[in-house]
Design a protein around this motif. Structure first.
Motif, PDB file in Angstrom:
ATOM      1  N   MET A   1       1.267  87.519  -3.328  1.00 51.03           N
ATOM      2  CA  MET A   1      -0.156  87.297  -3.038  1.00 51.03           C
ATOM      3  C   MET A   1      -0.671  86.045  -3.747  1.00 51.03           C
ATOM      4  O   MET A   1      -1.345  85.214  -3.154  1.00 51.03           O
ATOM      5  N   SER A   2      -0.315  85.886  -5.067  1.00 51.60           N
ATOM      6  CA  SER A   2      -0.814  84.730  -5.793  1.00 51.60           C
ATOM      7  C   SER A   2      -0.240  83.440  -5.234  1.00 51.60           C
ATOM      8  O   SER A   2      -0.918  82.414  -5.191  1.00 51.60           O
ATOM      9  N   ILE A   3       1.042  83.476  -4.779  1.00 54.85           N
ATOM     10  CA  ILE A   3       1.638  82.281  -4.180  1.00 54.85           C
ATOM     11  C   ILE A   3       0.912  81.923  -2.892  1.00 54.85           C
ATOM     12  O   ILE A   3       0.588  80.762  -2.641  1.00 54.85           O
ATOM     13  N   GLN A   4       0.631  82.927  -2.064  1.00 59.98           N
ATOM     14  CA  GLN A   4      -0.094  82.675  -0.826  1.00 59.98           C
ATOM     15  C   GLN A   4      -1.477  82.099  -1.114  1.00 59.98           C
ATOM     16  O   GLN A   4      -1.942  81.192  -0.420  1.00 59.98           O
ATOM     17  N   ARG A   5      -2.149  82.619  -2.135  1.00 60.51           N
ATOM     18  CA  ARG A   5      -3.487  82.129  -2.484  1.00 60.51           C
ATOM     19  C   ARG A   5      -3.402  80.678  -2.949  1.00 60.51           C
ATOM     20  O   ARG A   5      -4.233  79.842  -2.579  1.00 60.51           O
ATOM     21  N   ARG A   6      -2.415  80.346  -3.752  1.00 63.25           N
ATOM     22  CA  ARG A   6      -2.256  78.970  -4.229  1.00 63.25           C
ATOM     23  C   ARG A   6      -1.908  78.027  -3.081  1.00 63.25           C
ATOM     24  O   ARG A   6      -2.428  76.906  -3.005  1.00 63.25           O
ATOM     25  N   GLU A   7      -1.042  78.471  -2.189  1.00 63.73           N
ATOM     26  CA  GLU A   7      -0.703  77.648  -1.026  1.00 63.73           C
ATOM     27  C   GLU A   7      -1.919  77.419  -0.145  1.00 63.73           C
ATOM     28  O   GLU A   7      -2.134  76.312   0.365  1.00 63.73           O
ATOM     29  N   ARG A   8      -2.718  78.457   0.049  1.00 62.67           N
ATOM     30  CA  ARG A   8      -3.922  78.331   0.869  1.00 62.67           C
ATOM     31  C   ARG A   8      -4.912  77.363   0.220  1.00 62.67           C
ATOM     32  O   ARG A   8      -5.523  76.538   0.894  1.00 62.67           O
ATOM     33  N   SER A   9      -5.062  77.448  -1.097  1.00 63.73           N
ATOM     34  CA  SER A   9      -5.965  76.535  -1.796  1.00 63.73           C
ATOM     35  C   SER A   9      -5.474  75.098  -1.706  1.00 63.73           C
ATOM     36  O   SER A   9      -6.269  74.177  -1.488  1.00 63.73           O
ATOM     37  N   ALA A  10      -4.170  74.894  -1.868  1.00 64.05           N
ATOM     38  CA  ALA A  10      -3.611  73.542  -1.773  1.00 64.05           C
ATOM     39  C   ALA A  10      -3.847  72.961  -0.385  1.00 64.05           C
ATOM     40  O   ALA A  10      -4.202  71.777  -0.240  1.00 64.05           O
ATOM     41  N   ALA A  11      -3.688  73.790   0.643  1.00 61.89           N
ATOM     42  CA  ALA A  11      -3.909  73.336   2.018  1.00 61.89           C
ATOM     43  C   ALA A  11      -5.385  73.017   2.253  1.00 61.89           C
ATOM     44  O   ALA A  11      -5.720  72.081   2.997  1.00 61.89           O
ATOM     45  N   LEU A  12      -6.269  73.779   1.621  1.00 60.88           N
ATOM     46  CA  LEU A  12      -7.703  73.557   1.770  1.00 60.88           C
ATOM     47  C   LEU A  12      -8.128  72.240   1.124  1.00 60.88           C
ATOM     48  O   LEU A  12      -8.970  71.502   1.647  1.00 60.88           O
ATOM     49  N   ILE A  13      -7.527  71.941  -0.013  1.00 60.71           N
ATOM     50  CA  ILE A  13      -7.892  70.737  -0.763  1.00 60.71           C
ATOM     51  C   ILE A  13      -7.259  69.475  -0.188  1.00 60.71           C
ATOM     52  O   ILE A  13      -7.854  68.393  -0.242  1.00 60.71           O
ATOM     53  N   TYR A  14      -6.079  69.595   0.389  1.00 62.48           N
ATOM     54  CA  TYR A  14      -5.271  68.429   0.772  1.00 62.48           C
ATOM     55  C   TYR A  14      -6.045  67.372   1.587  1.00 62.48           C
ATOM     56  O   TYR A  14      -5.959  66.174   1.288  1.00 62.48           O
ATOM     57  N   PRO A  15      -6.834  67.752   2.617  1.00 64.39           N
ATOM     58  CA  PRO A  15      -7.523  66.704   3.394  1.00 64.39           C
ATOM     59  C   PRO A  15      -8.558  65.930   2.589  1.00 64.39           C
ATOM     60  O   PRO A  15      -8.991  64.851   3.011  1.00 64.39           O
ATOM     61  N   TYR A  16      -8.961  66.466   1.446  1.00 70.75           N
ATOM     62  CA  TYR A  16     -10.038  65.859   0.668  1.00 70.75           C
ATOM     63  C   TYR A  16      -9.548  65.377  -0.690  1.00 70.75           C
ATOM     64  O   TYR A  16     -10.361  65.108  -1.582  1.00 70.75           O
ATOM     65  N   ILE A  17      -8.238  65.231  -0.848  1.00 71.26           N
ATOM     66  CA  ILE A  17      -7.697  64.859  -2.148  1.00 71.26           C
ATOM     67  C   ILE A  17      -8.215  63.499  -2.598  1.00 71.26           C
ATOM     68  O   ILE A  17      -8.359  63.225  -3.797  1.00 71.26           O
ATOM     69  N   HIS A  18      -8.545  62.630  -1.616  1.00 66.37           N
ATOM     70  CA  HIS A  18      -9.066  61.303  -1.959  1.00 66.37           C
ATOM     71  C   HIS A  18     -10.424  61.358  -2.645  1.00 66.37           C
ATOM     72  O   HIS A  18     -10.858  60.373  -3.270  1.00 66.37           O
ATOM     73  N   MET A  19     -11.119  62.499  -2.543  1.00 61.42           N
ATOM     74  CA  MET A  19     -12.429  62.644  -3.163  1.00 61.42           C
ATOM     75  C   MET A  19     -12.331  62.919  -4.660  1.00 61.42           C
ATOM     76  O   MET A  19     -13.338  62.826  -5.375  1.00 61.42           O
TER      77      MET A  19
END
Length: 288
Positions: A1-19
């Motif tokens: 569960m924690s791995i899935q949550r971390r992967e989901r968060s990383a995917a959420l942040i990725y398009p905005y990493i330049h910010m």
């Protein structure tokens, strides 16, 4: 569960990493994985198992604890205590976003356990960012709400690049106006919510029967706000609600007020509290 949550968060942040920028060297963040985020100078910040990024560069031990954040989450999720405030902010953001073709990036500066940001941004195209220096609150936010981006960080050294945010929310929380101005877009907005004289007055009267308890002066808050932002609108909001059994324990512990009350005063307040007044002022400003 924690791995899935971390992967989901990383995917959420990725398009905005330049910010984002590194709070150590101020270089752009360049890579993110389920384990960490890294800047171009290879400074690395962990992605916690709950899904938040810890950008703190110094040890911090605050007084805000899990009990306070749990009480706040419970009362916000189980009652309508702040619904009128949330409705006003949502309506204002909806009006503002109607003239924008891209989703707004909204930062809750001092997000705590995240319920206000979640309720303000839910079912909207906005990208919600929540930051707080208290790790306990952000851990609870990221464990509970997975549609927003959660960061542990210091407002004085926030991990945002210049001019990235459309709206900054600062709700019943300390401000850092210089930093807000740096990370806001040129046409960005700030919505700051401050307590009025009657805010939680019934609780304060019960907890501080034999001594006074004053809130920060409105004039001082307005002066500091106007030094950094053009004040566009002041929206007063006052209403009184009955205190239900569900609310009593959470209400008394959701603010630092209980820290200054004696155990007997807290017990008496929980027993005697029958209504509560919410007295707020919503300051809407534009970057100078």
């Amino acid at each position: 569960m924690s791995i899935q949550r971390r992967e989901r968060s990383a995917a959420l942040i990725y398009p905005y990493i330049h910010m984002l920028k590194c709070p150590i060297c101020h270089q752009t963040m360049t890579t993110i994985s389920r384990d960490n985020i890294q800047c171009s100078s290879r400074h690395t910040f962990d992605l916690a198992r709950q899904g938040y990024i810890n950008f703190m560069t110094r040890l911090f031990k605050g007084s805000y604890d899990k009990r306070l954040f749990t009480a706040k989450r419970d009362i916000l999720s189980q009652t309508a205590i702040y619904t009128p405030l949330i409705d006003i902010i949502r309506d204002w953001i909806e009006d503002y976003s109607s003239s924008n073709s891209q989703p707004l990036h909204i930062l809750d500066a001092g997000a705590g356990e995240g319920s206000l940001l979640q309720q303000i941004t839910q079912n909207t195209p906005a990208v919600g960012w929540g930051i707080d220096i208290a790790k306990e609150g952000v851990a609870m936010a990221s464990s509970t709400y997975d549609q927003q981006i959660w960061l542990v960080g210091d407002l004085a050294y926030s991990p945002f690049a210049e001019g990235q945010l459309d709206v900054i929310l600062n709700i019943l929380s300390p401000s850092n106006y210089e930093e807000f101005g740096r990370v806001m877009k040129k046409d960005g907005w700030i919505i700051k919510v401050i307590p009025g004289d009657r805010y939680l007055m019934e609780m304060r009267e019960l907890l501080f029967r034999d001594r006074s308890h004053r809130l920060d002066g409105r004039a001082r808050v307005l002066y500091r706000f106007a030094q950094h932002h053009h004040l566009v609108e002041c929206i007063p909001l006052t209403y009184t609600l009955p205190v239900t059994e569900i609310m009593k324990n959470s209400l008394i512990h959701m603010t630092p007020l209980s820290w200054q009350g004696t155990e007997s005063a807290i017990a008496s307040a929980q027993e005697s509290l029958s209504q509560i007044t919410i007295d707020l002022e919503i300051l809407v400003g534009k970057r100078r």
